[in-house]
Design a protein around this motif. Structure first.
Motif, PDB file in Angstrom:
ATOM      1  N   UNK A  56       0.837  -1.203   0.000  1.00  0.00           N
ATOM      2  CA  UNK A  56       0.000   0.000   0.000  1.00  0.00           C
ATOM      3  C   UNK A  56       0.874   1.256   0.000  1.00  0.00           C
ATOM      4  N   UNK A  57       1.936   1.222   0.839  1.00  0.00           N
ATOM      5  CA  UNK A  57       2.856   2.368   0.899  1.00  0.00           C
ATOM      6  C   UNK A  57       3.516   2.597  -0.456  1.00  0.00           C
TER       7      UNK A  57
ATOM      8  N   UNK B 261       2.002   9.032  -6.029  1.00  0.00           N
ATOM      9  CA  UNK B 261       2.492  10.377  -5.767  1.00  0.00           C
ATOM     10  C   UNK B 261       3.519  10.780  -6.828  1.00  0.00           C
ATOM     11  N   UNK B 262       4.441   9.837  -7.133  1.00  0.00           N
ATOM     12  CA  UNK B 262       5.481  10.108  -8.130  1.00  0.00           C
ATOM     13  C   UNK B 262       4.850  10.348  -9.498  1.00  0.00           C
TER      14      UNK B 262
ATOM     15  N   UNK C 267       5.076  13.678 -11.678  1.00  0.00           N
ATOM     16  CA  UNK C 267       5.609  13.639 -13.039  1.00  0.00           C
ATOM     17  C   UNK C 267       4.623  14.270 -14.014  1.00  0.00           C
ATOM     18  N   UNK C 268       3.337  13.967 -13.826  1.00  0.00           N
ATOM     19  CA  UNK C 268       2.302  14.523 -14.704  1.00  0.00           C
ATOM     20  C   UNK C 268       2.243  16.043 -14.563  1.00  0.00           C
TER      21      UNK C 268
END
Ligand SMILES: [Zn+2]
Length: 343
Positions: A123-124, A131-132, A136-137
């Motif tokens: 899950x982490x 998040x990454x 990036x988006x």
């Protein structure tokens, strides 16, 4: 008679004397006989013998019963001992079973804990990846916005974009003896040289020397004909969409693999790094970056050159151009497009 003879007188005395002796003897005899009878009736040996014999008879009559009783007692004792043994064995078995159950419970608890830990880590990890991806988006959106705002950004051709006219040429592009295939210079659909022997020979030579350094290189994808590229590209578009597919895959007719000179290289037994950016950080990836030019190969799509080559960095994609051209490109740290003066 008053006138007795002395002889008669003498006979009378003798008779009395012997009569007395006989009487005394008789008395003695009677006394002895009486005593004898008395003795016989009170003989302690004889009187004790009778009861002793009867006792003996009684003892010998009781003996079999006692023996049977003893045997019975022995049997009962043996049965008790057997029962005690069985009870002890049962208790031992019960203890072992309880210990096993306890161990099984502990193991189950550990497995549960491990599962929970793994689930938490997954899950982490997923959250971190999301998040990454989000960052990036956002970064990409910001870059695109900045590029749009630059007034002179349109002056230079963006090699990542396909030309509006998608018709394929009838001949391949060859500049200074070097075959060029990119998004602005496609190949005819009929161009099908197969894997170029000179390139394969150079690769085998490179592979042999890499082996001496403990690196087991393999070319997991080389020549792909037009039809094969068509299938691949269609698959990528279906999976990731055309915009994403255009960053890492070529449309049919635009792939350098159709030239027979492109080698996708990895290490045997390191399949997890094949066609992955992680290959660039492996021993094999590092070795290729430093040595491939000695065998006529160049890293075709280096980092930070996407706008020039048209493709994102591919640490595994090498192109055979011959030793001289490869050495020039390596020493100048440029791309094939820059070397040939196109774009
Ligand atoms: Zn490739």
């Amino acid at each position: 008679m008053k006138s007795r003879s002395p002889i008669n007188q003498k006979n009378k005395k003798t008779y009395i004397k012997w009569a007395s002796v006989a009487a005394a003897a008789l008395i003695v005899l009677v006394a002895v006989f009486w005593l004898y009878n008395q003795e016989k009736n009170t003989d302690p040996v004889n009187s004790a013998t009778a009861p002793s014999q009867s006792q003996q008879a009684a003892t010998s009559e009781e003996k079999p019963e006692e023996k049977a009783a003893e045997e019975q007692a022995a049997k009962e004792k043996a049965a008790e001992e057997q029962a005690a043994k069985e009870k002890a064995a049962d208790e031992q078995a019960a203890k072992e079973k309880a210990a096993e159950e306890q161990a099984a419970k502990e193991k189950a608890a550990e497995e549960q804990a491990e599962k929970e830990q793994a689930a938490k880590e997954a899950a982490d990890k997923k959250a971190a990846e999301e998040q990454a991806a989000k960052e990036a988006a956002e970064k990409k959106a910001a870059e695109e916005k900045a590029a749009e705002q630059k007034p002179d950004s349109g002056n230079k051709l963006d090699a990542t974009q396909y030309p509006e006219d998608l018709a394929l040429p009838s001949k391949p592009t060859i500049i200074s003896g070097v075959l060029l295939a990119n998004k602005q210079h496609p190949l005819p659909a009929t161009y099908a040289p197969g894997e170029v022997k000179e390139a394969r020979s150079a690769f085998e030579s490179m592979r042999a020397n890499a082996l001496k350094a403990g690196i087991d290189l393999t070319a997991f994808s080389t020549y792909r004909d037009f039809g094969r590229q068509k299938e691949l590209y269609a698959g990528y578009v279906a999976k990731d969409g055309q915009q994403a597919a255009d960053r890492y895959s070529a449309r049919p007719g635009y792939s350098e693999h159709q030239t027979g000179l492109a080698f996708d290289i990895g290490e045997s037994g390191q399949e997890q790094h094949w066609a992955s950016s992680s290959f660039g950080d492996t021993k094999g990836g590092e070795w290729l970056k430093d040595n491939a030019h000695n065998y006529g190969f160049i890293l075709r799509y280096p980092k930070g050159a996407e706008k020039i080559t048209g493709y994102m960095h591919e640490s595994w994609h090498y192109r055979y151009v011959g030793k001289k051209v490869a050495a020039d490109i390596q020493s100048k740290g440029i791309t094939l497009e820059e070397y040939l003066g196109v774009n």
